[in-house]
Motif scaffolding. Sequence first.
Motif, PDB file in Angstrom:
ATOM      1  N   LYS A 103       0.815  -1.222   0.000  1.00  8.31           N
ATOM      2  CA  LYS A 103       0.000   0.000   0.000  1.00  8.31           C
ATOM      3  C   LYS A 103       0.847   1.271   0.000  1.00  8.31           C
ATOM      4  O   LYS A 103       0.386   2.325  -0.427  1.00  8.31           O
ATOM      5  N   GLU A 104       2.102   1.178   0.463  1.00 11.85           N
ATOM      6  CA  GLU A 104       2.973   2.355   0.473  1.00 11.85           C
ATOM      7  C   GLU A 104       3.313   2.824  -0.932  1.00 11.85           C
ATOM      8  O   GLU A 104       3.766   3.965  -1.117  1.00 11.85           O
ATOM      9  N   GLU A 105       3.118   1.946  -1.921  1.00 11.07           N
ATOM     10  CA  GLU A 105       3.384   2.304  -3.317  1.00 11.07           C
ATOM     11  C   GLU A 105       2.098   2.401  -4.136  1.00 11.07           C
ATOM     12  O   GLU A 105       2.125   2.357  -5.358  1.00 11.07           O
ATOM     13  N   VAL A 106       0.979   2.557  -3.423  1.00  4.07           N
ATOM     14  CA  VAL A 106      -0.327   2.712  -4.066  1.00  4.07           C
ATOM     15  C   VAL A 106      -0.818   4.140  -3.843  1.00  4.07           C
ATOM     16  O   VAL A 106      -0.745   4.665  -2.729  1.00  4.07           O
ATOM     17  N   LEU A 107      -1.326   4.751  -4.898  1.00 10.86           N
ATOM     18  CA  LEU A 107      -1.810   6.119  -4.864  1.00 10.86           C
ATOM     19  C   LEU A 107      -3.281   6.138  -5.261  1.00 10.86           C
ATOM     20  O   LEU A 107      -3.648   5.573  -6.293  1.00 10.86           O
ATOM     21  N   VAL A 108      -4.121   6.747  -4.445  1.00  7.61           N
ATOM     22  CA  VAL A 108      -5.538   6.926  -4.782  1.00  7.61           C
ATOM     23  C   VAL A 108      -5.703   8.276  -5.474  1.00  7.61           C
ATOM     24  O   VAL A 108      -5.239   9.302  -4.965  1.00  7.61           O
ATOM     25  N   VAL A 109      -6.335   8.257  -6.638  1.00 12.41           N
ATOM     26  CA  VAL A 109      -6.565   9.487  -7.408  1.00 12.41           C
ATOM     27  C   VAL A 109      -8.069   9.644  -7.583  1.00 12.41           C
ATOM     28  O   VAL A 109      -8.717   8.789  -8.200  1.00 12.41           O
ATOM     29  N   ALA A 110      -8.635  10.727  -7.042  1.00  8.38           N
ATOM     30  CA  ALA A 110     -10.086  10.835  -7.009  1.00  8.38           C
ATOM     31  C   ALA A 110     -10.531  12.285  -6.838  1.00  8.38           C
ATOM     32  O   ALA A 110      -9.774  13.135  -6.343  1.00  8.38           O
ATOM     33  N   GLN A 111     -11.777  12.531  -7.216  1.00 10.22           N
ATOM     34  CA  GLN A 111     -12.405  13.839  -7.013  1.00 10.22           C
ATOM     35  C   GLN A 111     -13.095  13.930  -5.656  1.00 10.22           C
ATOM     36  O   GLN A 111     -13.092  14.976  -5.023  1.00 10.22           O
TER      37      GLN A 111
END
Length: 280
Positions: free
Chosen positions: A214-222
Amino acid sequence: MSADESFALTDYKVIIFDCYGTLCDWESGIYEALLPLLYRNRESAGTWTRKETLLKFTEIEKDLQDKDPSVLYADLLSNAHAALTASLGESELSNEEEHAVFGASVRDWALFPDTVDALRVLERHYKLVILSNVDHASFAYTHAKLSGATRAELAAYTRPPSAKRWLPNASPDGNSKSPFSLILTAQDTGAYKPDPRGMLSALEIIDEQFGVKKEEVLVVAQSLFHDIDASSKLGVSGVWIDREGAVMGLESLESGDPPKWKRRYRTLGEMAEAVEAEVE
């Protein structure tokens, strides 16, 4: 514009996208599909603003999602339309066909104009994942658009009924042009965001399937409510796509708490440009 300048976009290997609100203009889609109801009702016709309408609708939708997360999204939309109809003093039962039409309107919701090109840039640098409050059948239409395909090619963008996990760009037949490595919907996870079960399921599969923590996971959202704030509680970093004119999912802006996102961009295209600049 940034809440945290100390991190690099290129430190991440996987992006988890929200779809509706981030990649697809769900607010316009919802509002335009509600207009027939609004125009014929004395209370709402000419008096409810777009913002007021959307906020009324989203409160109904959130309540229904909390009550029964097993309801498919198309049915949930239909039920929300029925509840809004009843709140305006009309009989729910006399408008069943209209409720169903609204429930199926997802297929007509348009993408933001920067979305497809930005995804093609980002897929060169990340594995792209969808985690969305939607059902399989409704998402197929959006998936085709996100992949630059037509409705005539819909079969290649519809989740196979037998698939335990949907890894569309790993399809052995080669017919899919999908930019996504994994697609998860509320129908898969049994939970509507911001319920953490959806994100926890996504993180588990990403670890198992791609070996990415998860440290290399990015959430991209509005939506701050559905995605950025909720994922930050699980220790997942977020990028806020602050779409111009958006009103849904922004409740936490009024709280006065520190922002939960690492970076803020006005469009996904702007974020894609920032990634390319870092790479160069």
